[in-house]
Design an enzyme around this catalytic site. Structure first.
Site, PDB file in Angstrom:
ATOM      1  CB  THR A  36     -10.091  -7.906  -4.324  1.00 26.82           C
ATOM      2  OG1 THR A  36      -9.895  -6.481  -4.241  1.00 26.82           O
ATOM      3  CG2 THR A  36     -10.510  -8.288  -5.744  1.00 26.82           C
ATOM      4  CG  ASP A  58     -13.338 -11.508 -11.457  1.00 32.89           C
ATOM      5  OD1 ASP A  58     -12.865 -10.946 -12.470  1.00 32.89           O
ATOM      6  OD2 ASP A  58     -12.646 -11.877 -10.492  1.00 32.89           O
ATOM      7  CB  THR A 121      -2.458   5.365 -13.321  1.00 32.02           C
ATOM      8  OG1 THR A 121      -1.387   5.940 -12.599  1.00 32.02           O
ATOM      9  CG2 THR A 121      -1.920   4.159 -14.088  1.00 32.02           C
ATOM     10  CG  ASP A 122       0.340   9.967 -12.678  1.00 29.92           C
ATOM     11  OD1 ASP A 122       0.308   8.825 -12.194  1.00 29.92           O
ATOM     12  OD2 ASP A 122       0.577  10.991 -11.997  1.00 29.92           O
ATOM     13  CD  GLU A 123       2.014   4.397 -10.620  1.00 30.59           C
ATOM     14  OE1 GLU A 123       2.588   3.335 -10.906  1.00 30.59           O
ATOM     15  OE2 GLU A 123       1.564   4.646  -9.500  1.00 30.59           O
ATOM     16  CE1 TYR A 148      -2.370  -0.023 -11.031  1.00 35.33           C
ATOM     17  CE2 TYR A 148      -0.675   1.655 -10.759  1.00 35.33           C
ATOM     18  CZ  TYR A 148      -2.005   1.315 -10.941  1.00 35.33           C
ATOM     19  OH  TYR A 148      -2.959   2.290 -11.040  1.00 35.33           O
ATOM     20  CE  LYS A 152      -5.183   1.325 -14.623  1.00 34.04           C
ATOM     21  NZ  LYS A 152      -6.624   1.017 -14.420  1.00 34.04           N
ATOM     22  CG  PHE A 188       2.668   7.955   1.125  1.00 34.69           C
ATOM     23  CD1 PHE A 188       3.663   7.570   2.020  1.00 34.69           C
ATOM     24  CD2 PHE A 188       2.577   9.297   0.767  1.00 34.69           C
ATOM     25  CE1 PHE A 188       4.550   8.500   2.545  1.00 34.69           C
ATOM     26  CE2 PHE A 188       3.457  10.223   1.282  1.00 34.69           C
ATOM     27  CZ  PHE A 188       4.440   9.836   2.176  1.00 34.69           C
TER      28      PHE A 188
HETATM   29  P1  NAD Z   1      -8.622   0.129  -5.157  1.00 35.75           P
HETATM   30  O1  NAD Z   1      -7.596  -0.942  -5.102  1.00 35.75           O
HETATM   31  O2  NAD Z   1      -8.917   0.929  -3.933  1.00 35.75           O
HETATM   32  O3  NAD Z   1     -10.016  -0.470  -5.652  1.00 35.75           O
HETATM   33  C1  NAD Z   1     -10.107  -1.411  -6.691  1.00 35.75           C
HETATM   34  C2  NAD Z   1     -11.514  -2.010  -6.647  1.00 35.75           C
HETATM   35  O4  NAD Z   1     -11.623  -2.923  -7.761  1.00 35.75           O
HETATM   36  C3  NAD Z   1     -11.809  -2.816  -5.378  1.00 35.75           C
HETATM   37  O5  NAD Z   1     -13.095  -2.500  -4.890  1.00 35.75           O
HETATM   38  C4  NAD Z   1     -11.747  -4.276  -5.837  1.00 35.75           C
HETATM   39  O6  NAD Z   1     -12.582  -5.134  -5.086  1.00 35.75           O
HETATM   40  C5  NAD Z   1     -12.195  -4.145  -7.282  1.00 35.75           C
HETATM   41  N1  NAD Z   1     -11.677  -5.240  -8.128  1.00 35.75           N
HETATM   42  C6  NAD Z   1     -10.393  -5.677  -8.224  1.00 35.75           C
HETATM   43  N2  NAD Z   1     -10.315  -6.699  -9.089  1.00 35.75           N
HETATM   44  C7  NAD Z   1     -11.578  -6.906  -9.577  1.00 35.75           C
HETATM   45  C8  NAD Z   1     -12.132  -7.798 -10.502  1.00 35.75           C
HETATM   46  N3  NAD Z   1     -11.371  -8.717 -11.127  1.00 35.75           N
HETATM   47  N4  NAD Z   1     -13.451  -7.718 -10.776  1.00 35.75           N
HETATM   48  C9  NAD Z   1     -14.231  -6.794 -10.144  1.00 35.75           C
HETATM   49  N5  NAD Z   1     -13.757  -5.918  -9.240  1.00 35.75           N
HETATM   50  C10 NAD Z   1     -12.437  -5.976  -8.946  1.00 35.75           C
HETATM   51  O7  NAD Z   1      -8.165   1.066  -6.363  1.00 35.75           O
HETATM   52  P2  NAD Z   1      -8.283   2.656  -6.521  1.00 35.75           P
HETATM   53  O8  NAD Z   1      -7.099   3.293  -5.890  1.00 35.75           O
HETATM   54  O9  NAD Z   1      -9.645   3.065  -6.154  1.00 35.75           O
HETATM   55  O10 NAD Z   1      -8.096   2.771  -8.099  1.00 35.75           O
HETATM   56  C11 NAD Z   1      -9.229   2.663  -8.957  1.00 35.75           C
HETATM   57  C12 NAD Z   1      -8.785   2.891 -10.399  1.00 35.75           C
HETATM   58  O11 NAD Z   1      -8.183   4.175 -10.516  1.00 35.75           O
HETATM   59  C13 NAD Z   1      -7.724   1.890 -10.879  1.00 35.75           C
HETATM   60  O12 NAD Z   1      -8.012   1.580 -12.227  1.00 35.75           O
HETATM   61  C14 NAD Z   1      -6.423   2.653 -10.768  1.00 35.75           C
HETATM   62  O13 NAD Z   1      -5.486   2.186 -11.716  1.00 35.75           O
HETATM   63  C15 NAD Z   1      -6.876   4.059 -11.093  1.00 35.75           C
HETATM   64  N6  NAD Z   1      -6.076   5.156 -10.518  1.00 35.75           N
HETATM   65  C16 NAD Z   1      -5.802   5.189  -9.175  1.00 35.75           C
HETATM   66  C17 NAD Z   1      -5.111   6.292  -8.645  1.00 35.75           C
HETATM   67  C18 NAD Z   1      -4.825   6.387  -7.165  1.00 35.75           C
HETATM   68  O14 NAD Z   1      -4.168   7.344  -6.742  1.00 35.75           O
HETATM   69  N7  NAD Z   1      -5.290   5.476  -6.322  1.00 35.75           N
HETATM   70  C19 NAD Z   1      -4.692   7.313  -9.488  1.00 35.75           C
HETATM   71  C20 NAD Z   1      -4.971   7.229 -10.858  1.00 35.75           C
HETATM   72  C21 NAD Z   1      -5.681   6.157 -11.355  1.00 35.75           C
HETATM   73  O1  DAU Z   2       0.054   8.078  -9.774  1.00 33.65           O
HETATM   74  C1  DAU Z   2      -1.134   7.366  -9.667  1.00 33.65           C
HETATM   75  C2  DAU Z   2      -0.924   6.120  -8.840  1.00 33.65           C
HETATM   76  O2  DAU Z   2      -0.826   6.541  -7.491  1.00 33.65           O
HETATM   77  C3  DAU Z   2      -2.025   5.090  -9.017  1.00 33.65           C
HETATM   78  O3  DAU Z   2      -1.994   4.600 -10.330  1.00 33.65           O
HETATM   79  C4  DAU Z   2      -1.856   3.914  -8.038  1.00 33.65           C
HETATM   80  O4  DAU Z   2      -2.964   3.055  -8.121  1.00 33.65           O
HETATM   81  C5  DAU Z   2      -1.763   4.478  -6.637  1.00 33.65           C
HETATM   82  O5  DAU Z   2      -1.518   3.429  -5.709  1.00 33.65           O
HETATM   83  C6  DAU Z   2      -0.639   5.507  -6.548  1.00 33.65           C
HETATM   84  O6  DAU Z   2       0.651   4.874  -6.767  1.00 33.65           O
HETATM   85  P1  DAU Z   2       1.924   5.229  -5.859  1.00 33.65           P
HETATM   86  O7  DAU Z   2       2.835   4.074  -5.917  1.00 33.65           O
HETATM   87  O8  DAU Z   2       2.443   6.581  -6.171  1.00 33.65           O
HETATM   88  O9  DAU Z   2       1.158   5.324  -4.416  1.00 33.65           O
HETATM   89  P2  DAU Z   2       1.530   4.814  -2.954  1.00 33.65           P
HETATM   90  O10 DAU Z   2       0.472   5.357  -2.060  1.00 33.65           O
HETATM   91  O11 DAU Z   2       1.816   3.372  -2.899  1.00 33.65           O
HETATM   92  O12 DAU Z   2       2.903   5.584  -2.645  1.00 33.65           O
HETATM   93  C7  DAU Z   2       3.019   6.994  -2.783  1.00 33.65           C
HETATM   94  C8  DAU Z   2       4.486   7.359  -2.555  1.00 33.65           C
HETATM   95  O13 DAU Z   2       4.821   7.120  -1.184  1.00 33.65           O
HETATM   96  C9  DAU Z   2       5.463   6.525  -3.360  1.00 33.65           C
HETATM   97  O14 DAU Z   2       6.549   7.352  -3.749  1.00 33.65           O
HETATM   98  C10 DAU Z   2       5.933   5.442  -2.382  1.00 33.65           C
HETATM   99  C11 DAU Z   2       5.893   6.172  -1.054  1.00 33.65           C
HETATM  100  N1  DAU Z   2       5.596   5.360   0.151  1.00 33.65           N
HETATM  101  C12 DAU Z   2       4.537   4.498   0.114  1.00 33.65           C
HETATM  102  C13 DAU Z   2       4.196   3.768   1.239  1.00 33.65           C
HETATM  103  C14 DAU Z   2       3.030   2.801   1.201  1.00 33.65           C
HETATM  104  C15 DAU Z   2       6.323   5.558   1.323  1.00 33.65           C
HETATM  105  O15 DAU Z   2       7.290   6.370   1.364  1.00 33.65           O
HETATM  106  N2  DAU Z   2       5.971   4.857   2.433  1.00 33.65           N
HETATM  107  C16 DAU Z   2       4.940   3.968   2.457  1.00 33.65           C
HETATM  108  O16 DAU Z   2       4.673   3.354   3.506  1.00 33.65           O
END
Ligand code: NAD
Ligand code: DAU
Length: 332
Positions: A36, A58, A121-123, A148, A152, A188
């Protein structure tokens, strides 16, 4: 040597996990990723074919999933729609991938009796007051806020039901906010770093008092490998590295580390329903499975992450203009 099937392995945390597995084990990894907007094959560059096979597809494609499960020894499920702001704009893909996709994988895990680890996720626990002395634990009731996080939470509940009703050999982990290389510029920390690299002022939602509990993506990966190795079937483990910081402090630190005045950022429209604070108590993972994070100095980890974005403009530049146009249309 095992064959690990990793869904979402071309995304941020999934690709960090694939590199971690190749660097720290003898396992072979098969990545299933739909590529994606959030997936990037460049995040897997340099991995040899005898260690990693990439399959574009997918997770809702039951036939393809069935074929890949028949060749795997274990599955780690990262694939998701992952960005809160996108889920406020268009929730539908979140339902398809996070709910129907997870259901499709669980049915295959049941048919093939495969070890399955679900990344969450912790969310799912909602948010905390700034002065709440308690942090999230495995016992905290689910209370998600956004499309979102509610999808989850739904996917976690499906995993629990498939464990109890069908005996699927699954574990779940709920991790806090990750940072590190290969994170999409919509998020962020990379958004602010790449803004500064382009001479644009960082954008802080609202007053910036919201707290996130930062962990380096490589520590998330080591925790997941630990759970795969030693985790008890049916159990949930919270992953965190005691990294609580408010957004204002993080933006100001980024500016300082990049040689800019600490106050050269803009306050922009806040996120609807913006969660105030996340904080993880990872005592269970540390005491029962003896896991400990390696990146305990946030400033050093952030410095290295800034350097990675400096060195890898060709990785992030193609997505930057589109992301900024989307945010501009929302006043952010
Ligand atoms: P990301 O958005 O960077 O990556 C998601 C990946 O999944 C992409 O490569 C995308 O192409 C693939 N994807 C999406 N839909 C798909 C589908 N239908 N079939 C196959 N592939 C698909 O996400 P991320 O930040 O790397 O998060 C990965 C996992 O970790 C998620 O489950 C998210 O909920 C969890 N998570 C993320 C964070 C964070 O801080 N980013 C924290 C805790 C948990
Ligand atoms: O807690 C785990 C989660 O962390 C994961 O499950 C999600 O996949 C991951 O995207 C992340 O969620 P957040 O919403 O916390 O992350 P984000 O990077 O979008 O934003 C972090 C914080 O910063 C949030 O309080 C919103 C704020 N923010 C975000 C953006 C993009 C800003 O202040 N400015 C910005 O431009």
């Amino acid at each position: 040597m095992a064959n690990l099937l990793v869904t979402g392995g071309a995304g941020f945390i999934g690709s960090n996990f694939v590199h971690h597995v190749v660097d720290h084990t003898d396992d072979h990894v098969t990545v299933l990723d739909a590529l994606t907007y959030a997936g990037n094959l460049d995040s897997l560059r340099g991995l040899s074919e005898d260690r990693m096979t990439f399959v574009k597809g997918d997770i809702t494609d039951a036939g393809l999933v069935d074929e890949l499960f028949s060749q795997a020894d274990a599955v780690v499920h990262y694939a998701a729609e992952s960005h809160n702001d996108n889920s406020l704009h268009d929730p539908r893909p979140f339902l398809d991938t996070n709910i129907v996709g997870t259901y499709t994988l669980l049915e295959a895990a049941r048919r093939h009796d495969l070890r399955f680890h679900h990344i969450s996720t912790d969310e799912v626990y909602g948010d905390l007051e700034l002065d709440d002395p308690e942090r999230f634990t495995e016992q905290t009731p689910y209370n998600p806020s956004s499309p979102y996080s509610s999808t989850k939470a739904g996917s976690d509940l499906l995993v629990r039901a498939w464990v109890r009703s069908f005996g699927v050999r699954a574990t779940i982990s709920n991790c806090s906010n990750n940072y590190g290389p290969y994170q999409h510029v919509e998020k962020f920390i990379p958004r602010q770093i790449t803004n500064v690299l382009r001479g644009v002022r960082p954008k802080l939602y609202g007053g910036g008092q919201n707290v996130r509990d930062w962990i380096h993506a490589d520590d998330h990966s080591s925790a997941v490998l630990t759970i795969l190795d030693k985790g008890e079937i049916g159990e949930t483990y919270l992953i965190g590295a005691d990294g609580e910081k408010n957004n204002k402090d993080v933006v100001e630190l980024i500016l300082e580390l990049m040689g800019e005045p600490r106050d050269s950022y803009d306050h922009v429209t806040d996120r609807a329903g913006h969660d105030l604070r996340y904080a993880i108590d990872s005592t269970k993972l540390r005491t029962e499975l003896d896991w400990h994070p390696s990146y305990e100095d946030f400033e050093a980890g952030l410095k290295a992450t800034i350097q990675w974005y400096r060195d890898n403009e060709s990785w992030w530049a193609p997505a930057k203009d589109g992301v900024e146009a989307f945010y501009a249309s929302k006043g952010q």
